[in-house]
Scaffold this active site. Structure first.
Site: not given
Ligand SMILES: *Cc1c(COP(=O)(O)O)cnc(C)c1O
Length: 377
Positions: A40, A270
């Site tokens: 993702k 800045y």
């Molecule tokens: C993002 C996510 C993961 C992965 O989590 P990590 O901490 O990056 O391993 C696993 N399951 C779900 C439902 C997620 O949304």
């Protein structure tokens, strides 16, 4: 990297490191547990398509995305593995999921009804994974409402419950152990409730990166690593699990665009936040907060030039950052500057940057903006 014809600022993505991290997870869970690689948010900023291609070649069985849109991007790139949409889908997206062979996570009966109807219109039975909220308080059917929900699901004859899943709130926090144990128990009861209603979910999954290492009893028959695949561990895994051999996958690079001596007593940047206490060799670097190089790194960030540490001086601006290279022997125009990565025995990790700006390593890599080209090595 060849940087003629464009701004010399880039993120390097080390595909071998990604593959090696994936193998560590595979070996940890063994042959009987599927690994769903979480891609993702553009693979936490690393580039979902390229990461998917490499992980597919290395035997990833499933991929996870947040949004159906992210799944479509992978399908359009030719990825054929099953793809789970971890955050479900939105009204009007049932068709997109079905037409691209995306498996949605479900937890809302109105959306489930829409999916069932779209599946019936296509003459298919669509797989879904039901998310159970066992204590996160976020997405999912509350654990104490699962029996009722499972009963209600039986009316949807064009859906098949291929998986039941939950997500941990604090698998990396030893002091939250009681909640994590409760989450595991509640999940097992939820799976039993689905079985009692005549469902036979193929996949049962709970574990994120932290739980893969801290909670072997929570592997089910599939695990969902994200962060560890990208070598992000220092603020993700429980303290006892942090000696794993994961390698960072992303590094961030630029080049010195201008060099000048600034005399003692003058300020740079800045807001006059840095005043030279002695003659200072100031290098201008073409990266700024629009690239995701956070303004909170003003006067606090670190870089490596010619294997020598250099510090950020003055405010990080939108497109430019200044570093002090007075102590870098031979510092020259065009020298490579490492802002995330390692050289000369020095390392700048996403975890260290995160600690400096008060966030999580994930936000650091996700935050490297689309303006920074990803270079795959
Ligand atoms: C993002 C996510 C993961 C992965 O989590 P990590 O901490 O990056 O391993 C696993 N399951 C779900 C439902 C997620 O949304």
């Amino acid at each position: 990297m060849e940087t003629t014809g464009k701004r010399p600022t880039w993120a390097e993505i080390n595909r071998d490191a990604l593959a090696a991290n994936f193998q560590i997870v595979k070996q940890r869970v063994g042959r009987d547990v599927n690994v769903l690689a979480v891609l993702k948010a553009n693979a936490y900023g690393h580039g979902a398509v390229e990461c998917a291609r490499r992980l597919a070649a290395d035997g990833a069985g499933w991929f996870g995305v947040a949004l159906p849109e992210e799944g479509v991007e992978l399908r359009d790139a030719g990825i054929t593995q099953p793809i789970l949409c971890l955050a479900g889908f939105w009204p009007g997206q049932a068709e997109v999921c079905l037409d691209h062979g995306l498996v949605p996570v479900v937890y809302r009966l109105d959306l489930i009804a829409a999916l069932d109807q779209a599946a019936r219109a296509r003459g298919i039975v669509a797989d879904v994974h039901v998310k159970v909220d066992t204590g996160m308080g976020r997405l999912g059917v509350r654990f104490d409402e699962v029996a009722e929900f499972a009963a209600a699901l039986k009316q949807f004859s064009n859906l098949r419950v291929d998986g039941v899943m939950t997500h941990f709130a604090a698998a990396d926090v030893p002091s939250c152990g009681p909640l994590t144990s409760d989450q595991i128990d509640r999940f097992q009861q939820a799976v039993a409730a689905f079985r009692a209603q005549g469902f036979h979910p193929t996949h049962q999954h709970l574990a994120n990166s932290a739980a893969i290492f801290a909670q072997p009893e929570a592997w089910g028959n599939m695990v969902r690593p994200g962060g560890v695949l990208y070598g992000l561990t220092g603020d993700i895994l429980a303290p006892a699990d942090r000696r794993q051999e994961f390698q960072p996958v992303m590094s961030l690079h630029s080049r010195i665009a201008l060099l000048k001596w600034v005399p003692a007593g003058e300020t740079v940047g800045y807001g006059c936040t840095f005043e030279a206490s002695s003659p200072t060799l100031v290098a201008t670097i073409p990266i700024g907060y629009d690239d995701g190089y956070r303004r909170a790194l003003s006067n606090r960030g670190h870089a490596i030039v010619r294997g020598v540490p250099a510090t950020v001086i003055g405010r990080v601006s939108m497109d430019l950052t200044l570093i002090d290279v007075t102590n870098v022997p031979g510092a020259s125009l065009g020298d490579e500057v490492i802002l995330l990565g390692q050289a000369g025995g020095h390392a700048i990790t996403a975890e260290a940057i995160a600690a400096t700006v008060g966030t999580l390593s994930y936000e650091v890599t996700c935050g490297i903006s689309a303006r920074v080209p990803r270079v795959y090595v």
